[in-house]
Design an enzyme around this catalytic site. Sequence first.
Site, PDB file in Angstrom:
ATOM      1  CG  HIS A 157      51.188 -35.408  53.333  1.00 24.61           C
ATOM      2  ND1 HIS A 157      50.375 -36.178  52.517  1.00 24.61           N
ATOM      3  CD2 HIS A 157      52.256 -36.188  53.595  1.00 24.61           C
ATOM      4  CE1 HIS A 157      50.949 -37.353  52.308  1.00 24.61           C
ATOM      5  NE2 HIS A 157      52.095 -37.386  52.941  1.00 24.61           N
ATOM      6  CE1 TYR A 193      51.534 -44.211  60.015  1.00 20.37           C
ATOM      7  CE2 TYR A 193      52.879 -44.189  58.039  1.00 20.37           C
ATOM      8  CZ  TYR A 193      51.697 -43.886  58.685  1.00 20.37           C
ATOM      9  OH  TYR A 193      50.677 -43.250  58.002  1.00 20.37           O
ATOM     10  CB  THR A 217      48.092 -43.769  53.678  1.00 22.71           C
ATOM     11  OG1 THR A 217      47.701 -42.994  54.808  1.00 22.71           O
ATOM     12  CG2 THR A 217      48.631 -42.873  52.591  1.00 22.71           C
TER      13      THR A 217
HETATM   14  O1  BUJ Z   1      51.307 -42.336  55.851  1.00 17.24           O
HETATM   15  C1  BUJ Z   1      50.690 -41.420  55.339  1.00 17.24           C
HETATM   16  O2  BUJ Z   1      49.476 -41.272  55.478  1.00 17.24           O
HETATM   17  C2  BUJ Z   1      51.399 -40.459  54.478  1.00 17.24           C
HETATM   18  C3  BUJ Z   1      52.917 -40.508  54.574  1.00 17.24           C
HETATM   19  C4  BUJ Z   1      53.355 -39.854  55.864  1.00 17.24           C
HETATM   20  N1  BUJ Z   1      54.775 -40.074  56.247  1.00 17.24           N
HETATM   21  C5  BUJ Z   1      55.670 -39.359  55.322  1.00 17.24           C
HETATM   22  C6  BUJ Z   1      54.957 -39.539  57.585  1.00 17.24           C
HETATM   23  C7  BUJ Z   1      55.153 -41.504  56.235  1.00 17.24           C
HETATM   24  N2  BUJ Z   1      53.443 -39.806  53.424  1.00 17.24           N
HETATM   25  C8  BUJ Z   1      54.145 -40.396  52.465  1.00 17.24           C
HETATM   26  O3  BUJ Z   1      54.438 -41.559  52.536  1.00 17.24           O
HETATM   27  C9  BUJ Z   1      54.551 -39.560  51.276  1.00 17.24           C
HETATM   28  C10 BUJ Z   1      56.037 -39.516  51.202  1.00 17.24           C
HETATM   29  C11 BUJ Z   1      56.553 -39.004  49.906  1.00 17.24           C
HETATM   30  C12 BUJ Z   1      58.061 -39.003  49.870  1.00 17.24           C
HETATM   31  C13 BUJ Z   1      58.605 -40.393  49.841  1.00 17.24           C
HETATM   32  C14 BUJ Z   1      60.085 -40.417  49.656  1.00 17.24           C
HETATM   33  C15 BUJ Z   1      60.596 -41.744  49.195  1.00 17.24           C
HETATM   34  C16 BUJ Z   1      62.030 -41.642  48.804  1.00 17.24           C
HETATM   35  C17 BUJ Z   1      62.455 -42.601  47.786  1.00 17.24           C
HETATM   36  C18 BUJ Z   1      63.847 -42.437  47.240  1.00 17.24           C
HETATM   37  C19 BUJ Z   1      64.954 -42.483  48.244  1.00 17.24           C
HETATM   38  C20 BUJ Z   1      66.271 -42.778  47.588  1.00 17.24           C
HETATM   39  C21 BUJ Z   1      67.425 -42.399  48.479  1.00 17.24           C
HETATM   40  C22 BUJ Z   1      68.740 -42.708  47.847  1.00 17.24           C
HETATM   41  C23 BUJ Z   1      69.898 -42.288  48.689  1.00 17.24           C
END
Ligand code: BUJ
Length: 646
Positions: free
Chosen positions: A354, A464, A477
């Site tokens: 990341h 968050y 972000t």
């Molecule tokens: O916040 C940040 O700076 C980066 C974040 C960190 N954190 C993950 C801790 C929140 N990073 C991201 O947001 C990237 C995440 C990428 C993966 C996201 C997954 C979303 C899933 C969508 C589909 C789910 C469907 C489920 C169905 C049962």
Amino acid sequence: HAISLSLHRAELGPDYIPSLPSHPHAPTPDKSELPVPRLEDSVRRYLAAQKPLLDDEQYRNTERIAKEFQKGIGKQLHQDLVELDKKNKYTSYISGPWFDMYLSAREPVVLNFNPFICLTPDPKEAYNKQLLRATNLVVSSIKFLNSLRSNCLRPDIYYVNPKWSKSRPFKHFIRFLPSSVAWYGALLVNAYPLDMSQYKCLFNSSRIPKLNKDELFTNECARHLLVMRNGHFYIFDVLDHLGNILHPSEIKAYLLYILQDADHLPESSLCYLTTEDRNTWAKVRQQLIEEGNEENLMKIDSAVFCLCLDNSSPKDDDELSHCMLHGNGFNRWFDKSFSLIVTSDGTAGINFEHSWGDGVAVLRFANEVHRNSTRHPALVPQSALSAVKCERLEFKLNDSVKSAINTARMKFDKTKQKMFVRQFRFQKFGKEFIVKQKLSPDAVFQLACQITAYRQYGKMVSCYEACSTAAFKHGRTETIRPTSVLSQQCSRAFVEERSKHAVAELRDLIDKCSRYHRRLQLEADMSPSHFFVKHHGSVGFDRHLFALKHLAASKGEHMPEFFLDSAYQRINHNILSTSTLHSPAVHLGGFGPVVPDGFGIGYHVFDTWLGCNVTSYLDKEQQEFLSSLELSLNDILDVLEGNPLA
Ligand code: BUJ
């Protein structure tokens, strides 16, 4: 060579707009600089987010500390930050501190940082065989790489009003504007080319473990692919020095060789070292170099990317999530910018490191590669097979390194066993129903999580929601804080005061939460033209406060009381860490919890249903959370349909 070198215009899809600046290094006009919010705005927003998390006395104390900070040391820090930002026009105020945050973290990247997304299967069943799918995905990935390098990748665009800006007249209009003014033309209709600076680390890149702070490494000259199978490392060139892609059938022949050659596990798999905490790994890496393995490590680090040909077929989505999030540890190199994983049954996914970049860049890559490999597959199922030998990397491992690998393996096996992953699906409503109710789908899902947490913990907990600031130069972000006084009121009403409120009152509370959440989203979100950014110059509060804390730490002076306040620590102990993304190319996605007692929630509100992927180290609590989430969503549905709570 019969295949194209990069993505053809027809393959680039309907959004292709050639006249917008598309190069990752293209200068973006000043307008898109990520504004440093005003300190008073950040403090006000911070206190609003703290309110529901604290009792009255705690709140008064935190308010006092925050006001003193705002008038005193915080004011000075803020001025210094603004000055620094003015001097560093080429980047955003958050870029450096954010890289530092990631690269200085000493926890293992796997489970703690690396997210995954899992691709939807190829709609043509016969194309989902491991070897064929891996070949087609590799070819499409390399085409993407070539498009990126030859500066013909269409820009990422954020459409404030997708209906108008994705329409034909707009595209016509924008295409014929000279490129010097196209950016402004797009701006006129609220379409924003996003920052693409992260893409330079997508390929040929790795995170290198170093004592106390890791480094990012990229070598664009390397032309080989790294392939992992049963814990063995193989490499072969996928590009020639002119950028021609190796013929797909040759790629397939190499992959076939690898599948046949790696028929047993190695005695000791180096991969486990990438699951270690970073200082331990940094020290072992040094030993590996001293033992004469530097060249091999270089080959791993500089490879265009890592393809993991797994020797397993996850039987359901929970198993698939485990596989993509952490796998078995011996067939991954978690430091690679991204790994493309293809399981025995041809299911494909991406696990990414990341620090170098965020979901927007990886999603764009995944979308493009999925679209290209399914619509214009390089090879068809019947193509002839013959294996071609390629290089297997052999490492010299002394006893000390072997023992470090063994320790890493035992630690990793123990940790991964404690990680519980569950899918949750709610089929009774989705986006269409929520929008008809004039509510925000994201707000409704987040509210359901608030109510659920309130039921489980008897209080509001820190939450968050990740949101992209890629509309700004070197933006990364921002955090949306879905917990508010309004969501607290609503949670109380649904959990503790169920018989006290008329349906209309509950409905009113939901409306208020949705409006508030929508406002928070706009404040933290993408578009530099948004009302809030224009008029208040502010975008969320978390990154601003984080940058001030980073600045205070870098000065080496006493840490201001504001950051030592237990309430500040608590709001940053995110029990609910959430993130959403959507694309027809994505079947699943997720990430680990960010605190030992929390949940990692990857979710999406689809047209007619909603779902999430939840990770946690707490089995019972996770099950409780999910059954309670079902209850909360049923309650919300009852109210939206005008029925009293059951
Ligand atoms: O916040 C940040 O700076 C980066 C974040 C960190 N954190 C993950 C801790 C929140 N990073 C991201 O947001 C990237 C995440 C990428 C993966 C996201 C997954 C979303 C899933 C969508 C589909 C789910 C469907 C489920 C169905 C049962």
